[in-house]
Design a protein around this motif. Structure first.
Motif, PDB file in Angstrom:
ATOM      1  N   ASP A 274     -19.604  -0.272  -6.647  1.00 42.83           N
ATOM      2  CA  ASP A 274     -19.745  -0.036  -5.211  1.00 42.83           C
ATOM      3  C   ASP A 274     -20.884  -0.862  -4.607  1.00 42.83           C
ATOM      4  O   ASP A 274     -21.462  -0.498  -3.584  1.00 42.83           O
TER       5      ASP A 274
ATOM      6  N   ALA B 269     -15.546  -7.357   2.899  1.00 41.52           N
ATOM      7  CA  ALA B 269     -14.821  -7.237   1.631  1.00 41.52           C
ATOM      8  C   ALA B 269     -15.148  -8.440   0.762  1.00 41.52           C
ATOM      9  O   ALA B 269     -15.635  -9.472   1.248  1.00 41.52           O
TER      10      ALA B 269
ATOM     11  N   GLU C 273      -6.638   1.892   4.491  1.00 40.94           N
ATOM     12  CA  GLU C 273      -6.186   1.727   3.104  1.00 40.94           C
ATOM     13  C   GLU C 273      -7.380   1.771   2.153  1.00 40.94           C
ATOM     14  O   GLU C 273      -7.322   2.395   1.097  1.00 40.94           O
ATOM     15  N   ARG C 274      -8.462   1.118   2.556  1.00 41.81           N
ATOM     16  CA  ARG C 274      -9.657   1.137   1.700  1.00 41.81           C
ATOM     17  C   ARG C 274     -10.230   2.549   1.612  1.00 41.81           C
ATOM     18  O   ARG C 274     -10.669   2.967   0.537  1.00 41.81           O
TER      19      ARG C 274
ATOM     20  N   ARG D 236     -14.063  -3.333  -8.796  1.00 43.44           N
ATOM     21  CA  ARG D 236     -14.065  -2.307  -7.740  1.00 43.44           C
ATOM     22  C   ARG D 236     -13.289  -1.074  -8.179  1.00 43.44           C
ATOM     23  O   ARG D 236     -13.712   0.068  -7.934  1.00 43.44           O
TER      24      ARG D 236
ATOM     25  N   GLY E 183      -4.671  -1.870  -5.664  1.00 40.76           N
ATOM     26  CA  GLY E 183      -5.509  -2.855  -4.995  1.00 40.76           C
ATOM     27  C   GLY E 183      -4.675  -3.931  -4.334  1.00 40.76           C
ATOM     28  O   GLY E 183      -3.486  -4.099  -4.649  1.00 40.76           O
TER      29      GLY E 183
ATOM     30  N   ILE F  78      -7.892   2.122  -2.000  1.00 42.97           N
ATOM     31  CA  ILE F  78      -7.314   0.843  -2.394  1.00 42.97           C
ATOM     32  C   ILE F  78      -8.398  -0.231  -2.364  1.00 42.97           C
ATOM     33  O   ILE F  78      -9.090  -0.394  -1.358  1.00 42.97           O
ATOM     34  N   ALA F  79      -8.547  -0.962  -3.466  1.00 43.58           N
ATOM     35  CA  ALA F  79      -9.532  -2.044  -3.544  1.00 43.58           C
ATOM     36  C   ALA F  79      -8.995  -3.282  -2.827  1.00 43.58           C
ATOM     37  O   ALA F  79      -7.790  -3.547  -2.846  1.00 43.58           O
ATOM     38  N   LEU F  80      -9.903  -4.051  -2.208  1.00 42.34           N
ATOM     39  CA  LEU F  80      -9.515  -5.236  -1.446  1.00 42.34           C
ATOM     40  C   LEU F  80     -10.311  -6.448  -1.897  1.00 42.34           C
ATOM     41  O   LEU F  80     -11.527  -6.375  -2.058  1.00 42.34           O
TER      42      LEU F  80
ATOM     43  N   SER G 226       0.828  -1.206   0.000  1.00 44.87           N
ATOM     44  CA  SER G 226       0.000   0.000   0.000  1.00 44.87           C
ATOM     45  C   SER G 226       0.863   1.257   0.000  1.00 44.87           C
ATOM     46  O   SER G 226       0.601   2.209  -0.741  1.00 44.87           O
TER      47      SER G 226
ATOM     48  N   LEU H 177      -6.882  -2.687   7.567  1.00 41.45           N
ATOM     49  CA  LEU H 177      -7.000  -2.296   6.158  1.00 41.45           C
ATOM     50  C   LEU H 177      -8.085  -1.247   5.913  1.00 41.45           C
ATOM     51  O   LEU H 177      -8.245  -0.789   4.780  1.00 41.45           O
ATOM     52  N   GLU H 178      -8.833  -0.869   6.941  1.00 42.78           N
ATOM     53  CA  GLU H 178      -9.897   0.117   6.757  1.00 42.78           C
ATOM     54  C   GLU H 178      -9.336   1.439   6.234  1.00 42.78           C
ATOM     55  O   GLU H 178      -9.926   2.073   5.355  1.00 42.78           O
TER      56      GLU H 178
END
Length: 335
Positions: free
Chosen positions: A307, A158, A139-140, A302, A123, A144-146, A117, A136-137
């Motif tokens: 969404d 996710a 980052e999202r 994504r 992603g 950033i897609a997960l 990241s 990772l919250e």
């Protein structure tokens, strides 16, 4: 002789154009065709290569055309095939992949994901080792897609792409029961792993808990577990192995006891040369390439603006009969 990497300034000087014109050409922004031709000639003469990382930082949407993949073990043929499926989809889109192994270590999983990241990937595809993915919250939230593959995420919503683990083992048990087996042993991986727990659940739907040996790590542990079952007072006439390395250990145990033609064997995951040994190894085969493809397709959806609520895709298994799973219980094993 200088080995300095040519820059856009060098290209501009050779082409006799401004630096801004070179930037437009290498970033596919329309310019006068004559000027574009001069820039392309200079690029070829100098051997100039575009700096993709720097270009990504300059884009308005911050896209780096790269994704990061955190696998359990890139050396495991199963995860290598997952990587291949991801790569096929990413390559078609001109996207670069960075990958690393977590070795089923939650701390290393986190370090790899956050490192990718920090290097600007668009992603992340993760085979999770940890039990809390709230890290990772942030980052999202940054865009950033997960997507999680092989195992579902924990404490975060996710997308996930999974194998029908329980269904595959249920099929293996049914296959052995149909061949006349009533005492079927089970060798399983670490019980805290999602896939191992799911496969054990598939076995226990019709199997006997007393014939289970879990938390076996590697082929040597599986060999010991199989020997314990097969040398017991009332040994099983068939074995199911919940992971490819465990199947190899079971094969060593059967060979050591001279029972490879008398005890049936079904492994979960295919193994190299499984069709060349005698008898050939019957397996419940996953489709790791499909897992990778589905994960990549979800990720790019994504990134392209999907969404919708998180999705879970379950990929079916198939039983490949090669001989070991078709051995019927012998009189000696039943006595």
């Amino acid at each position: 002789m200088s080995t300095r990497r040519p820059t856009m300034k060098d290209v501009a000087a050779v082409a006799g154009v401004s630096l801004a014109t070179v930037s437009r050409v290498v970033n596919d922004v329309p310019v006068d065709p004559v000027l574009a031709g001069r820039v392309q000639d200079a690029v070829t003469r100098l051997g100039y290569r575009r700096d993709a990382a720097a270009a990504g930082l300059r884009r308005a949407n911050r896209s780096s055309a790269s994704i990061g993949i955190v696998l359990d073990d890139v050396a495991n043929p199963f995860f290598s095939a997952v990587h291949r499926g991801l790569e096929e989809v990413a390559r078609a889109r001109g996207v670069l992949i960075f990958s690393g192994s977590s070795d089923d270590d939650p701390a290393l999983e986190r370090d790899l994901a956050l490192s990718f990241s920090a290097h600007g990937v668009d992603g992340l595809v993760i085979v999770p080792a940890g039990t809390d993915h709230r890290y990772l919250e942030r980052e999202r939230a940054a865009g950033i897609a997960l997507v999680f593959v092989d195992r579902p995420p924990q404490r975060i919503l996710a997308d996930a792409v999974l194998t029908d683990n329980a269904g595959g083992v249920r099929d293996a048990v049914a296959h052995l029961l149909a061949a006349g087996h009533r005492r079927i042993g089970y060798l399983g991986d670490r019980s805290h792993i999602f896939t191992a727990a799911e496969r054990l659940g598939g076995y226990l739907a019709r199997g006997e808990e007393s014939l289970v040996r879990m938390d076996l790590v590697g082929s040597e542990a599986a060999e010991r577990g199989a020997l314990e079952l097969l040398q017991g007072p009332d040994p099983p006439t068939a074995l199911i192995c919940g992971q490819n390395h465990l199947t190899i250990g079971a094969l060593y145990a059967l060979r050591a006891l001279g029972l490879e033609a008398e005890v049936a064997l079904v492994g979960f995951d295919d193994i190299p040369l499984g069709g060349l040994v005698r008898p050939g190894v019957t397996v419940v085969a996953q489709d790791p390439v499909a897992l990778g493809r589905h994960a990549a397709e979800l990720l790019f959806a994504r990134l392209e603006g999907d969404d919708s609520p998180p999705r879970r895709i379950v990929v079916p298994t198939r039983l490949i009969a090669r001989g070991s799973g078709e051995i019927r219980p012998s009189d000696r094993m039943r006595s």
